[in-house]
Design a protein around this motif. Sequence first.
Motif, PDB file in Angstrom:
ATOM      1  N   UNK A 181       0.828  -1.206   0.000  1.00 18.88           N
ATOM      2  CA  UNK A 181       0.000   0.000   0.000  1.00 18.88           C
ATOM      3  C   UNK A 181       0.863   1.258   0.000  1.00 18.88           C
ATOM      4  N   UNK A 182       1.952   1.241   0.797  1.00 17.44           N
ATOM      5  CA  UNK A 182       2.837   2.414   0.849  1.00 17.44           C
ATOM      6  C   UNK A 182       3.513   2.641  -0.492  1.00 17.44           C
ATOM      7  N   UNK A 183       3.922   1.533  -1.121  1.00  9.92           N
ATOM      8  CA  UNK A 183       4.567   1.655  -2.420  1.00  9.92           C
ATOM      9  C   UNK A 183       3.594   2.230  -3.445  1.00  9.92           C
ATOM     10  N   UNK A 184       2.353   1.759  -3.391  1.00  4.59           N
ATOM     11  CA  UNK A 184       1.348   2.261  -4.325  1.00  4.59           C
ATOM     12  C   UNK A 184       1.140   3.758  -4.155  1.00  4.59           C
ATOM     13  N   UNK A 185       0.944   4.186  -2.916  1.00  2.20           N
ATOM     14  CA  UNK A 185       0.734   5.616  -2.667  1.00  2.20           C
ATOM     15  C   UNK A 185       1.968   6.412  -3.083  1.00  2.20           C
ATOM     16  N   UNK A 186       3.141   5.876  -2.718  1.00  2.45           N
ATOM     17  CA  UNK A 186       4.387   6.564  -3.045  1.00  2.45           C
ATOM     18  C   UNK A 186       4.541   6.775  -4.540  1.00  2.45           C
ATOM     19  N   UNK A 187       4.279   5.717  -5.313  1.00  5.76           N
ATOM     20  CA  UNK A 187       4.413   5.823  -6.767  1.00  5.76           C
ATOM     21  C   UNK A 187       3.367   6.776  -7.324  1.00  5.76           C
ATOM     22  N   UNK A 188       2.118   6.627  -6.832  1.00  8.54           N
ATOM     23  CA  UNK A 188       1.031   7.495  -7.307  1.00  8.54           C
ATOM     24  C   UNK A 188       1.360   8.964  -7.129  1.00  8.54           C
ATOM     25  N   UNK A 189       1.867   9.298  -5.948  1.00 13.52           N
ATOM     26  CA  UNK A 189       2.066  10.716  -5.649  1.00 13.52           C
ATOM     27  C   UNK A 189       3.431  11.210  -6.113  1.00 13.52           C
ATOM     28  N   UNK A 190       4.182  10.358  -6.805  1.00 16.13           N
ATOM     29  CA  UNK A 190       5.456  10.790  -7.365  1.00 16.13           C
ATOM     30  C   UNK A 190       6.523  11.034  -6.316  1.00 16.13           C
ATOM     31  N   UNK A 246      20.373  12.793   2.765  1.00 15.88           N
ATOM     32  CA  UNK A 246      21.383  12.777   3.821  1.00 15.88           C
ATOM     33  C   UNK A 246      22.765  12.487   3.247  1.00 15.88           C
ATOM     34  N   UNK A 247      22.828  11.600   2.271  1.00 12.57           N
ATOM     35  CA  UNK A 247      24.127  11.214   1.720  1.00 12.57           C
ATOM     36  C   UNK A 247      24.670  12.280   0.775  1.00 12.57           C
ATOM     37  N   UNK A 248      23.799  12.808  -0.081  1.00 13.40           N
ATOM     38  CA  UNK A 248      24.283  13.723  -1.119  1.00 13.40           C
ATOM     39  C   UNK A 248      24.012  15.185  -0.812  1.00 13.40           C
ATOM     40  N   UNK A 249      23.391  15.465   0.342  1.00 10.49           N
ATOM     41  CA  UNK A 249      23.103  16.848   0.706  1.00 10.49           C
ATOM     42  C   UNK A 249      22.084  17.503  -0.202  1.00 10.49           C
ATOM     43  N   UNK A 250      21.297  16.696  -0.901  1.00 12.16           N
ATOM     44  CA  UNK A 250      20.279  17.252  -1.790  1.00 12.16           C
ATOM     45  C   UNK A 250      18.996  17.519  -1.010  1.00 12.16           C
ATOM     46  N   UNK A 251      18.001  18.079  -1.673  1.00 12.69           N
ATOM     47  CA  UNK A 251      16.722  18.335  -1.002  1.00 12.69           C
ATOM     48  C   UNK A 251      15.563  17.894  -1.888  1.00 12.69           C
ATOM     49  N   UNK A 252      15.652  16.661  -2.401  1.00  8.62           N
ATOM     50  CA  UNK A 252      14.572  16.197  -3.262  1.00  8.62           C
ATOM     51  C   UNK A 252      13.577  15.375  -2.445  1.00  8.62           C
ATOM     52  N   UNK A 253      12.311  15.513  -2.764  1.00  9.98           N
ATOM     53  CA  UNK A 253      11.290  14.702  -2.109  1.00  9.98           C
ATOM     54  C   UNK A 253      10.295  14.156  -3.111  1.00  9.98           C
ATOM     55  N   UNK A 254      10.007  14.973  -4.119  1.00 11.75           N
ATOM     56  CA  UNK A 254       9.017  14.562  -5.115  1.00 11.75           C
ATOM     57  C   UNK A 254       9.581  14.729  -6.512  1.00 11.75           C
ATOM     58  N   UNK A 255       9.120  13.858  -7.391  1.00 14.25           N
ATOM     59  CA  UNK A 255       9.508  14.001  -8.797  1.00 14.25           C
ATOM     60  C   UNK A 255       8.734  15.140  -9.448  1.00 14.25           C
ATOM     61  N   UNK A 256       7.629  15.522  -8.802  1.00 11.17           N
ATOM     62  CA  UNK A 256       6.813  16.588  -9.361  1.00 11.17           C
ATOM     63  C   UNK A 256       5.816  16.089 -10.381  1.00 11.17           C
ATOM     64  N   UNK A 257       5.547  14.791 -10.382  1.00  6.96           N
ATOM     65  CA  UNK A 257       4.481  14.274 -11.249  1.00  6.96           C
ATOM     66  C   UNK A 257       3.569  13.381 -10.448  1.00  6.96           C
ATOM     67  N   UNK A 258       2.406  13.075 -11.023  1.00  7.91           N
ATOM     68  CA  UNK A 258       1.505  12.114 -10.416  1.00  7.91           C
ATOM     69  C   UNK A 258       1.320  10.966 -11.396  1.00  7.91           C
ATOM     70  N   UNK A 259       1.262   9.766 -10.866  1.00 11.49           N
ATOM     71  CA  UNK A 259       1.145   8.600 -11.734  1.00 11.49           C
ATOM     72  C   UNK A 259      -0.280   8.078 -11.685  1.00 11.49           C
ATOM     73  N   UNK A 260      -0.819   7.768 -12.850  1.00 12.68           N
ATOM     74  CA  UNK A 260      -2.173   7.220 -12.961  1.00 12.68           C
ATOM     75  C   UNK A 260      -2.287   5.938 -12.121  1.00 12.68           C
ATOM     76  N   UNK A 261      -3.443   5.748 -11.476  1.00  4.63           N
ATOM     77  CA  UNK A 261      -3.624   4.627 -10.545  1.00  4.63           C
ATOM     78  C   UNK A 261      -3.282   3.283 -11.175  1.00  4.63           C
TER      79      UNK A 261
END
Lengths: 343, 272
Positions: free
Chosen positions: A51-60, A70-85
């Motif tokens: 279920x978590x994977x599904x939500x995660x993929x859906x919400x990008x 933490x490793x690369x000092x980046x600040x990414x959280x979202x791809x900025x897209x939504x995936x069709x169910x």
Amino acid sequence: MSDQLIYASEVFLNGLMAGVLYALVALGFVLIFKASGIFNFAQGVMALFAAMTLVGIQSGQVPFAHLINAVFGTKIHHFGWEVHSIIAIILTVLVMILLAWMVQRFIFRHLVGQEPIILFMATIGLAYLLEGVADLMWGSEIKKLDVCLAEGTCLPQGINLAIDEATFNLFGYGFFIDNLDITATIIAILLVTALVIFSQYTKQGRAMRAVADDHQAALSVGVSLNYIWILVWSVAGFVALVAGIMWGAKSGVQFSLSLIALKALPVLMLGGFTSIPGAIVGGLIIGVGEKLFEFFMSSGDLAGALFGFTMNATENWFAYVLALIFLVFRPQGLFGEKIIERV
Amino acid sequence: MLDQAEGYVTADGRKIGGVVMEMKNITLRFGGVEAIKDISFDIREGEIRAIIGPNGAGKSSMLNVISGFYIPQVGQVFYKGAPRPPMKPFEVARQGIARTFQNIALFEGMTVLDNVMTGRLTHMKTGLWGQAIWKGKAEAEETANREVAERIIDFLEIQAIRKTPVARLPYGLKKRVELARALAAEPSLLLLDEPMAGMNVEEKEDMSRFILDVNDEFGTTIALIEHDMGVVMDLSDRVVVMDYGKKIGDGSPDEVRNNQDVIDAYLGVSHD
Ligand SMILES: Nc1ncnc2c1ncn2[C@@H]1O[C@H](COP(=O)(O)OP(=O)(O)OP(=O)(O)O)[C@@H](O)[C@H]1O
Ligand SMILES: [Mg+2]
């Protein structure tokens, strides 16, 4: 009293719907247990992970975002897209197949021929590992799960008005039945039908039944145990995904989901560890039983009038006590094969 | 009588072909126990090859090496002329080698017909998606497999119990169903581990007849382990004799019967 009977009918129906979910989780257990003798404690966590994977993929969401940042000092959280169910579900299924492969390749391949208790311990380890990985991958906050086939046709929420109205006209009292529960029941019926067709009419299904019956004989007719075990874990992963979607759509995707796995234990005691019909009937009995018992015991008109006291929150323990009674009188469960030690 | 390359003709006029399976210097150990000690022998196309010897001689171990259940520490297996790399039992089965077990390994929860059909698994070709997409093709394949299964059931005279769950059958019939399942694979080499053990005289006669008929009608090459010397002498074309993991005799039933080592081994050991 006839009022009570009408209320009880509503409780009964709601119990059936709750039982469907228990049945699905128990079904995943039975599939793996039959094919490999592994009692998979991680089945509930697999539902959570799916279920978590599904939500995660859906919400990008970016998987392992915290780790990456933490490793690369980046600040990414979202791809900025939504995936069709539908695409998200397909991707999640692929993830569950990959998980099945990894479980077999890195854990159980090394434990072939070990005692059942060792295999069981390995699945406890797997359960906590998977919970940790799920947390690391997608984060631990509660997420809303909504599955939509197209714009506007999502999993239905709310009370079913048609049933409400029909029962009101019939009894003068409208039943409250969740649309989501009805959908879940239909999906569960379809899923079980598909599984039965798969196991009865396909080559892989036949091989699966062969492995469930006798490993040595299965090998001698050309069945690869390794392949069948990956297949079975994949199917169990798919069943877990369906259970995860139902639960997640109802109460949000959260870690308490893995606790419903524990409710599957009494279901298995009732239904037997090796019986698919047993898992289904057991799930429904527990679902209905705990709801009706709660209804009866918490009602002043019923338990109160009869015993002079009422009880609440019996749902917490009812299933386990029922299972205990079953254990004493019919240890193989309702449909399980009779346990006979061979000498 | 024995021509290495060409094969030979048996006393009853059957033509035996070239070598199908060759075991070369096989040694198999379990910890300190040497179950098979440097044994070589071959099996020729179309013949009935017996492996005999006292209890614990290593006969079943040898069959398990051929069918891939045991991997020998030393030695090489040649199948159809080519050296065979170490293989899993299911891979060996897919190469056309079917077997039965000394202690019967059937699918107890399935019916007789289902057991025999499961023996056809190596012949079911359509993949998972193929079965979903080309329903017609999968059905045609199922029908063809079903026909083979039914033919074998008729052949072994078990039509009456087709739909009976195997768990309910008596021992003798179980042995026959196990043979049916092995035959369903239409094997090029059939391995039978004591197919007549625990049977009464009548059942033994039936089983002997079936084994001869299988060999005769389908031309199946058969290697079998058997304790009953009378049966072995009647059935087999050539016999390997094992004792304490060693090969002590190899030849026609008559040659073996008159071999002094074999006589000694059998006199020195009590039998059931
Ligand atoms: N899996 C195993 N592990 C350890 N030892 C084994 C194993 N299989 C066979 N052995 C040993 O190898 C030896 C040969 O056994 P095997 O079963 O091959 O004999 P057999 O000729 O078939 O005897 P029988 O006539 O009693 O069936 C025996 O000493 C046996 O204990
Ligand atoms: Mg043996």
